[in-house]
Design a protein around this motif. Structure first.
Motif, PDB file in Angstrom:
ATOM      1  N   ARG A   1       0.810  -1.216   0.000  1.00 24.95           N
ATOM      2  CA  ARG A   1       0.000   0.000   0.000  1.00 24.95           C
ATOM      3  C   ARG A   1       0.851   1.278   0.000  1.00 24.95           C
ATOM      4  NH1 ARG A   1      -3.524  -2.987  -1.541  1.00 24.95           N
ATOM      5  NH2 ARG A   1      -5.712  -2.952  -0.877  1.00 24.95           N
ATOM      6  N   THR A   2       2.008   1.226  -0.633  1.00 23.09           N
ATOM      7  CA  THR A   2       2.883   2.385  -0.788  1.00 23.09           C
ATOM      8  C   THR A   2       3.414   2.417  -2.219  1.00 23.09           C
ATOM      9  OG1 THR A   2       4.822   1.161  -0.018  1.00 23.09           O
ATOM     10  CG2 THR A   2       3.586   2.428   1.641  1.00 23.09           C
ATOM     11  N   LEU A   3       4.023   3.536  -2.586  1.00 21.93           N
ATOM     12  CA  LEU A   3       4.618   3.676  -3.912  1.00 21.93           C
ATOM     13  C   LEU A   3       6.079   3.250  -3.857  1.00 21.93           C
ATOM     14  CD1 LEU A   3       4.419   4.677  -6.863  1.00 21.93           C
ATOM     15  CD2 LEU A   3       5.118   6.940  -6.036  1.00 21.93           C
ATOM     16  N   ILE A   4       6.464   2.378  -4.761  1.00 22.48           N
ATOM     17  CA  ILE A   4       7.852   1.935  -4.816  1.00 22.48           C
ATOM     18  C   ILE A   4       8.721   3.075  -5.336  1.00 22.48           C
ATOM     19  CG2 ILE A   4       7.676   1.020  -7.164  1.00 22.48           C
ATOM     20  CD1 ILE A   4       9.477  -1.313  -6.253  1.00 22.48           C
ATOM     21  N   SER A   5       9.921   3.197  -4.791  1.00 19.36           N
ATOM     22  CA  SER A   5      10.822   4.282  -5.199  1.00 19.36           C
ATOM     23  C   SER A   5      11.677   3.854  -6.388  1.00 19.36           C
ATOM     24  CB  SER A   5      11.734   4.685  -4.032  1.00 19.36           C
ATOM     25  OG  SER A   5      12.611   3.622  -3.706  1.00 19.36           O
ATOM     26  N   LEU A   6      12.269   4.853  -7.036  1.00 19.70           N
ATOM     27  CA  LEU A   6      13.153   4.562  -8.170  1.00 19.70           C
ATOM     28  C   LEU A   6      14.359   3.756  -7.711  1.00 19.70           C
ATOM     29  CD1 LEU A   6      14.010   4.936 -11.118  1.00 19.70           C
ATOM     30  CD2 LEU A   6      14.970   7.156 -10.485  1.00 19.70           C
ATOM     31  N   GLU A   7      14.876   4.042  -6.532  1.00 15.95           N
ATOM     32  CA  GLU A   7      16.032   3.297  -6.012  1.00 15.95           C
ATOM     33  C   GLU A   7      15.685   1.831  -5.792  1.00 15.95           C
ATOM     34  OE1 GLU A   7      14.957   6.155  -4.858  1.00 15.95           O
ATOM     35  OE2 GLU A   7      16.574   7.482  -5.576  1.00 15.95           O
ATOM     36  N   GLU A   8      14.478   1.565  -5.298  1.00 21.31           N
ATOM     37  CA  GLU A   8      14.064   0.174  -5.086  1.00 21.31           C
ATOM     38  C   GLU A   8      13.898  -0.566  -6.407  1.00 21.31           C
ATOM     39  OE1 GLU A   8      11.308  -0.276  -1.272  1.00 21.31           O
ATOM     40  OE2 GLU A   8      10.703   1.475  -2.465  1.00 21.31           O
ATOM     41  N   VAL A   9      13.393   0.126  -7.424  1.00 23.57           N
ATOM     42  CA  VAL A   9      13.238  -0.508  -8.738  1.00 23.57           C
ATOM     43  C   VAL A   9      14.600  -0.857  -9.319  1.00 23.57           C
ATOM     44  CG1 VAL A   9      12.386  -0.195 -11.079  1.00 23.57           C
ATOM     45  CG2 VAL A   9      11.054   0.666  -9.152  1.00 23.57           C
ATOM     46  N   ASN A  10      15.542   0.077  -9.251  1.00 23.92           N
ATOM     47  CA  ASN A  10      16.866  -0.156  -9.826  1.00 23.92           C
ATOM     48  C   ASN A  10      17.657  -1.195  -9.034  1.00 23.92           C
ATOM     49  OD1 ASN A  10      16.665   1.598 -12.029  1.00 23.92           O
ATOM     50  ND2 ASN A  10      17.301   3.366 -10.817  1.00 23.92           N
ATOM     51  N   ALA A  11      17.376  -1.298  -7.733  1.00 25.29           N
ATOM     52  CA  ALA A  11      18.117  -2.263  -6.905  1.00 25.29           C
ATOM     53  C   ALA A  11      17.853  -3.703  -7.345  1.00 25.29           C
ATOM     54  CB  ALA A  11      17.742  -2.088  -5.440  1.00 25.29           C
ATOM     55  N   ARG A  12      16.721  -3.948  -7.990  1.00 22.37           N
ATOM     56  CA  ARG A  12      16.388  -5.299  -8.446  1.00 22.37           C
ATOM     57  C   ARG A  12      16.916  -5.591  -9.847  1.00 22.37           C
ATOM     58  NH1 ARG A  12      10.028  -5.695  -6.506  1.00 22.37           N
ATOM     59  NH2 ARG A  12      10.340  -4.896  -4.383  1.00 22.37           N
ATOM     60  N   LEU A  13      17.511  -4.610 -10.482  1.00 21.61           N
ATOM     61  CA  LEU A  13      18.004  -4.781 -11.853  1.00 21.61           C
ATOM     62  C   LEU A  13      19.520  -4.951 -11.851  1.00 21.61           C
ATOM     63  CD1 LEU A  13      15.769  -2.160 -13.691  1.00 21.61           C
ATOM     64  CD2 LEU A  13      15.385  -4.604 -13.384  1.00 21.61           C
ATOM     65  N   VAL A  14      19.978  -5.891 -11.046  1.00 22.34           N
ATOM     66  CA  VAL A  14      21.396  -6.269 -10.992  1.00 22.34           C
ATOM     67  C   VAL A  14      21.491  -7.715 -11.452  1.00 22.34           C
ATOM     68  CG1 VAL A  14      23.434  -6.518  -9.548  1.00 22.34           C
ATOM     69  CG2 VAL A  14      21.803  -4.664  -9.102  1.00 22.34           C
ATOM     70  N   PHE A  15      22.339  -7.984 -12.430  1.00 23.66           N
ATOM     71  CA  PHE A  15      22.383  -9.293 -13.076  1.00 23.66           C
ATOM     72  C   PHE A  15      23.799  -9.866 -13.003  1.00 23.66           C
ATOM     73  CE2 PHE A  15      19.541  -6.346 -15.273  1.00 23.66           C
ATOM     74  CZ  PHE A  15      18.321  -6.962 -15.053  1.00 23.66           C
ATOM     75  N   ILE A  16      23.879 -11.155 -12.754  1.00 20.83           N
ATOM     76  CA  ILE A  16      25.146 -11.871 -12.718  1.00 20.83           C
ATOM     77  C   ILE A  16      25.280 -12.658 -14.011  1.00 20.83           C
ATOM     78  CG2 ILE A  16      26.590 -13.493 -11.449  1.00 20.83           C
ATOM     79  CD1 ILE A  16      25.948 -10.964  -9.912  1.00 20.83           C
ATOM     80  N   ARG A  17      26.349 -12.441 -14.716  1.00 22.23           N
ATOM     81  CA  ARG A  17      26.605 -13.136 -15.975  1.00 22.23           C
ATOM     82  C   ARG A  17      27.928 -13.886 -15.890  1.00 22.23           C
ATOM     83  NH1 ARG A  17      22.030 -12.295 -16.406  1.00 22.23           N
ATOM     84  NH2 ARG A  17      20.872 -11.247 -18.090  1.00 22.23           N
ATOM     85  N   GLU A  18      27.965 -15.078 -16.484  1.00 25.32           N
ATOM     86  CA  GLU A  18      29.180 -15.885 -16.497  1.00 25.32           C
ATOM     87  C   GLU A  18      29.996 -15.556 -17.738  1.00 25.32           C
ATOM     88  OE1 GLU A  18      30.541 -17.976 -14.399  1.00 25.32           O
ATOM     89  OE2 GLU A  18      28.975 -17.748 -12.883  1.00 25.32           O
ATOM     90  N   ASN A  19      31.278 -15.189 -17.531  1.00 25.33           N
ATOM     91  CA  ASN A  19      32.199 -14.953 -18.639  1.00 25.33           C
ATOM     92  C   ASN A  19      32.923 -16.250 -18.986  1.00 25.33           C
ATOM     93  OD1 ASN A  19      31.638 -12.173 -18.798  1.00 25.33           O
ATOM     94  ND2 ASN A  19      33.041 -11.755 -17.110  1.00 25.33           N
ATOM     95  N   LYS A  20      33.009 -16.542 -20.282  1.00 26.69           N
ATOM     96  CA  LYS A  20      33.687 -17.753 -20.735  1.00 26.69           C
ATOM     97  C   LYS A  20      35.104 -17.479 -21.216  1.00 26.69           C
ATOM     98  CE  LYS A  20      29.296 -19.790 -22.186  1.00 26.69           C
ATOM     99  NZ  LYS A  20      28.540 -20.384 -23.310  1.00 26.69           N
ATOM    100  N   GLY A  21      35.544 -16.229 -21.084  1.00 27.47           N
ATOM    101  CA  GLY A  21      36.896 -15.891 -21.515  1.00 27.47           C
ATOM    102  C   GLY A  21      37.040 -15.794 -23.013  1.00 27.47           C
ATOM    103  N   GLU A  22      35.928 -15.576 -23.727  1.00 30.67           N
ATOM    104  CA  GLU A  22      35.958 -15.502 -25.178  1.00 30.67           C
ATOM    105  C   GLU A  22      35.878 -14.050 -25.630  1.00 30.67           C
ATOM    106  OE1 GLU A  22      32.670 -17.810 -26.411  1.00 30.67           O
ATOM    107  OE2 GLU A  22      33.560 -19.740 -25.840  1.00 30.67           O
ATOM    108  N   GLY A  23      36.311 -13.812 -26.860  1.00 34.20           N
ATOM    109  CA  GLY A  23      36.225 -12.474 -27.441  1.00 34.20           C
ATOM    110  C   GLY A  23      37.114 -11.495 -26.706  1.00 34.20           C
ATOM    111  N   GLU A  24      36.551 -10.325 -26.373  1.00 30.76           N
ATOM    112  CA  GLU A  24      37.317  -9.285 -25.706  1.00 30.76           C
ATOM    113  C   GLU A  24      37.472  -9.547 -24.210  1.00 30.76           C
ATOM    114  OE1 GLU A  24      35.446  -5.619 -26.535  1.00 30.76           O
ATOM    115  OE2 GLU A  24      35.824  -5.679 -28.695  1.00 30.76           O
ATOM    116  N   VAL A  25      36.698 -10.493 -23.676  1.00 33.33           N
ATOM    117  CA  VAL A  25      36.784 -10.799 -22.257  1.00 33.33           C
ATOM    118  C   VAL A  25      37.973 -11.719 -22.028  1.00 33.33           C
ATOM    119  CG1 VAL A  25      35.579 -11.761 -20.264  1.00 33.33           C
ATOM    120  CG2 VAL A  25      34.289 -10.569 -22.035  1.00 33.33           C
ATOM    121  N   THR A  26      38.877 -11.264 -21.207  1.00 32.02           N
ATOM    122  CA  THR A  26      40.129 -12.010 -21.010  1.00 32.02           C
ATOM    123  C   THR A  26      40.098 -12.894 -19.778  1.00 32.02           C
ATOM    124  OG1 THR A  26      41.053 -10.100 -19.817  1.00 32.02           O
ATOM    125  CG2 THR A  26      41.492 -10.252 -22.191  1.00 32.02           C
TER     126      THR A  26
END
Length: 303
Positions: free
Chosen positions: A158-183
């Motif tokens: 029963r409250t309005l979500i803040s912009l900080e709370e919305v952005n806090a959930r948009l953090v993603f973990i990605r696995e690097n395979k060491g290919e391309g430009e990723v060393t």
């Protein structure tokens, strides 16, 4: 007379030795050659495959093709986000007619997690890019996501979500395979930051969903929810009124729709307070629907 003849013969002796001139061909005593103009020299230079001009424009072509392809991918992802967010909103509207609200909210959580994975794809596409160059490609989907997640948050808290709370959930973990430009190989963190404009536009769209929730609640016999929604919508309206015409053009356009939604909810509360005891509960929703269509004059100032 002799002087005139003498001058004439002097001019004849110094006449140039070409017979006629046609376009770029000049005939000198029977021998013709083509005069090379500046445009001809440039066309010959550009016709060579190893020309620096050709090489430069091939680089420009590759850059533009890459940008256009990325833009199209972002548009497709944004459409998927819009579709899934709308489905989540439709699901959340069922909370007014089911006994177990928590079950609906948990199901909506799963759908929103899927939407966030789509936003993670946008974050991958924008890695190393200027967000504002591609903003128009994905902003409709982001606004719809803000509307869905803020609707979900309101039903639960029963409250309005803040912009900080919305952005806090948009953090993603990605696995690097060491290919391309990723060393290096291993997990990396990607983040996506929703802009304040997209947040405001999503919250403005939220007011329409809250108005529909109000009418549905009354139709199901819930008398308390319309008064809660009325106070909440008035707070949002006051916040947007502070922005006024100083904000982005899109925000000022949404203000009229926001006022319409608030007017319909206030009209429902007025009817409940004044005539609630006269109208049977199963007819309240029909009364509000018919009155809402003609309640608010577009030019009427909000009191």
């Amino acid at each position: 007379g002799d002087t005139g003849l003498h001058v004439h013969s002097w001019h004849e002796s110094f006449r140039p030795r070409f017979t006629r001139r046609n376009s770029n061909l000049i005939h000198y005593e029977g021998c013709a050659r083509k005069r090379k103009t500046e445009a001809d020299r440039k066309s010959e230079d550009c016709a060579r495959p190893d020309s620096p001009v050709i090489a430069a424009f091939r680089v420009f072509q590759r850059e533009l093709d890459t940008k256009h392809d990325k833009h199209e991918r972002l548009v497709k992802i944004s459409r998927d986000i819009t579709i899934e967010s709308k489905r989540t909103i439709f699901l959340l509207h069922r909370v007014t007619s089911v006994p177990d609200v928590e079950e609906i909210l948990n199901e909506a959580d799963v759908k929103l997690d899927g939407v966030r994975q789509k936003i993670g794809q946008i974050a991958e596409e924008l890695k190393g890019e200027d967000l504002h160059q591609f903003h128009r490609a994905f902003t409709p989907g982001i606004q719809e996501y803000v509307e869905a997640v803020s609707f979900h948050h309101f039903i639960r808290h029963r409250t309005l979500i803040s912009l900080e709370e919305v952005n806090a959930r948009l953090v993603f973990i990605r696995e690097n395979k060491g290919e391309g430009e990723v060393t290096w190989a291993g997990p990396s963190v990607l983040t996506f930051q929703i802009t304040p404009i997209d947040y405001l536009l999503g919250v403005a769209d939220l007011t329409g969903e809250l108005m529909r929730m109000c009418i549905s609640s009354v139709g199901n016999g819930d008398i308390d929810t319309p008064f809660q929604l009325s106070g909440f919508l008035r707070q949002i309206h006051d916040g947007f009124s502070y922005i006024g015409n100083t904000g982005p053009y899109e925000v000022s356009k949404k203000l009229h729709t926001l006022r319409q939604s608030l007017g319909k909810v206030e009209d429902a509360c007025y009817t409940l307070r004044v005539r609630g005891s006269e109208i049977p509960k199963h007819m309240l929703a029909d009364v509000f629907t018919s009155r809402a269509a003609t309640h608010l004059d577009p030019d009427e100032p909000m009191v």
